[in-house]
Design an enzyme around this catalytic site. Structure first.
Site, PDB file in Angstrom:
ATOM      1  N   ASN A  54    -100.576 -13.138  22.612  1.00  0.00           N
ATOM      2  CA  ASN A  54    -101.122 -13.703  21.378  1.00  0.00           C
ATOM      3  C   ASN A  54    -101.126 -15.219  21.502  1.00  0.00           C
ATOM      4  O   ASN A  54    -100.271 -15.796  22.166  1.00  0.00           O
ATOM      5  CB  ASN A  54    -100.251 -13.283  20.191  1.00  0.00           C
ATOM      6  CG  ASN A  54    -100.766 -13.821  18.863  1.00  0.00           C
ATOM      7  OD1 ASN A  54    -101.983 -13.838  18.616  1.00  0.00           O
ATOM      8  ND2 ASN A  54     -99.872 -14.282  18.006  1.00  0.00           N
ATOM      9  N   HIS A  65    -100.833 -18.540  19.080  1.00  0.00           N
ATOM     10  CA  HIS A  65    -100.400 -18.871  17.723  1.00  0.00           C
ATOM     11  C   HIS A  65    -100.429 -20.390  17.548  1.00  0.00           C
ATOM     12  O   HIS A  65     -99.946 -21.122  18.417  1.00  0.00           O
ATOM     13  CB  HIS A  65     -98.989 -18.332  17.467  1.00  0.00           C
ATOM     14  CG  HIS A  65     -98.542 -18.547  16.055  1.00  0.00           C
ATOM     15  ND1 HIS A  65     -99.002 -17.792  15.005  1.00  0.00           N
ATOM     16  CD2 HIS A  65     -97.699 -19.472  15.525  1.00  0.00           C
ATOM     17  CE1 HIS A  65     -98.463 -18.227  13.882  1.00  0.00           C
ATOM     18  NE2 HIS A  65     -97.667 -19.244  14.167  1.00  0.00           N
ATOM     19  N   SER A 120     -98.829 -22.043  20.886  1.00  0.00           N
ATOM     20  CA  SER A 120     -97.995 -21.237  21.777  1.00  0.00           C
ATOM     21  C   SER A 120     -98.739 -19.980  22.209  1.00  0.00           C
ATOM     22  O   SER A 120     -99.424 -19.364  21.385  1.00  0.00           O
ATOM     23  CB  SER A 120     -96.723 -20.763  21.053  1.00  0.00           C
ATOM     24  OG  SER A 120     -96.011 -21.823  20.466  1.00  0.00           O
ATOM     25  N   ASP A 123     -94.862 -12.765  15.556  1.00  0.00           N
ATOM     26  CA  ASP A 123     -94.889 -14.070  16.250  1.00  0.00           C
ATOM     27  C   ASP A 123     -93.541 -14.372  16.909  1.00  0.00           C
ATOM     28  O   ASP A 123     -93.190 -15.546  17.111  1.00  0.00           O
ATOM     29  CB  ASP A 123     -95.279 -15.207  15.287  1.00  0.00           C
ATOM     30  CG  ASP A 123     -96.673 -15.023  14.698  1.00  0.00           C
ATOM     31  OD1 ASP A 123     -97.545 -14.476  15.395  1.00  0.00           O
ATOM     32  OD2 ASP A 123     -96.881 -15.398  13.535  1.00  0.00           O
TER      33      ASP A 123
END
Ligand code: GAR
Length: 224
Positions: free
Chosen positions: A113, A115, A142, A151
């Site tokens: 992911n 973020h 990140s 997250d």
């Protein structure tokens, strides 16, 4: 004659405009990233990324959570769509929905992911606003492996962005986004090259456990 390097099969999940998806596709087109985007999947029919993907002949799917009784049922159906493309890597690229634990575990170790904050600071939404309101001097982005904690998975690579006097959410978001477009393709490249892995709950790069994220010197374009 050397055999061509097989391309890593990637499925990308999006909810919006898809600039991170496009950044990754651009690097792949340039021959700098050995990946093939097998499908783009969205929870929203109006995601701009879908139109872009269709225009390039990439398979797209839309699965609205509205037709499912709960997150678990949605996650199972979404997981089936993603799995039908046999991805070696699943990328969340502005996918703005909390995924069920079952979904996350189904693709454990092969889901990343991006973020827009320096995790663990500002998990969740409105990261730019929160960084400004806190009076932070720096912010950033990140890339992390996805685990059931929102997250909260191990961070692989971060880019710092200085917060300037006069910054507002838009100006800050735009500078962070430019860094996202550097660090996400870079991590995907590491994964595709077999340099990046998820093991024992941690991220490993070049055989070494990352106890802290790699910091990107993103103003200079390093050779990979
Ligand atoms: C990006 O800034 C990404 O970091 C963020 O959404 C934006 C998507 O932009 N993701 C999250 O906030 C996930 N929690 P894009 O659609 O242009 O790639």
């Amino acid at each position: 004659m050397t055999a061509p390097i097989p391309l890593l099969r990637v499925v990308v999940l999006v909810s919006g405009r898809g600039s991170n998806l496009m950044a990754i596709a651009a690097r792949a087109d340039a021959g700098e990233l050995p990946v093939r985007i097998e499908a783009v999947v969205s929870d929203r029919a109006d995601a701009g990324a879908l139109e872009w993907a269709r225009g390039r002949g990439i398979t797209t799917s839309v699965l609205s959570p509205r037709n499912f009784p709960d997150r678990g049922a949605y996650g199972r159906a979404l997981g089936d769509i993603v799995a039908s493309h046999a991805p070696q890597l699943v990328l969340l690229a502005g996918f703005m929905r909390i995924l069920s634990d079952e979904f996350v575990l189904r693709f454990s170790g092969r889901m990343l992911n991006i973020h827009p904050s320096l995790l663990p600071r500002y998990a969740g939404l409105h990261t730019h606003r929160r960084a400004l309101e806190a009076g932070d001097r720096e912010h950033g982005a990140s890339v992390h492996f996805v685990t059931p904690e929102l997250d909260g998975g191990p961070v692989v690579l971060q880019a710092r962005v200085e917060i300037l006097p006069g910054d507002d959410e838009n100006s800050l978001a735009a500078r962070v986004l430019r860094q996202e477009h550097v660090i996400y393709p870079r991590c995907v490249g590491w994964f595709a090259a077999g340099r990046l892995a998820f093991r024992d709950g941690a991220a490993w790069l070049d055989g070494k456990r990352l106890d802290a994220p790699v910091m990107c010197g993103c103003e200079t374009k390093e050779g990979e």
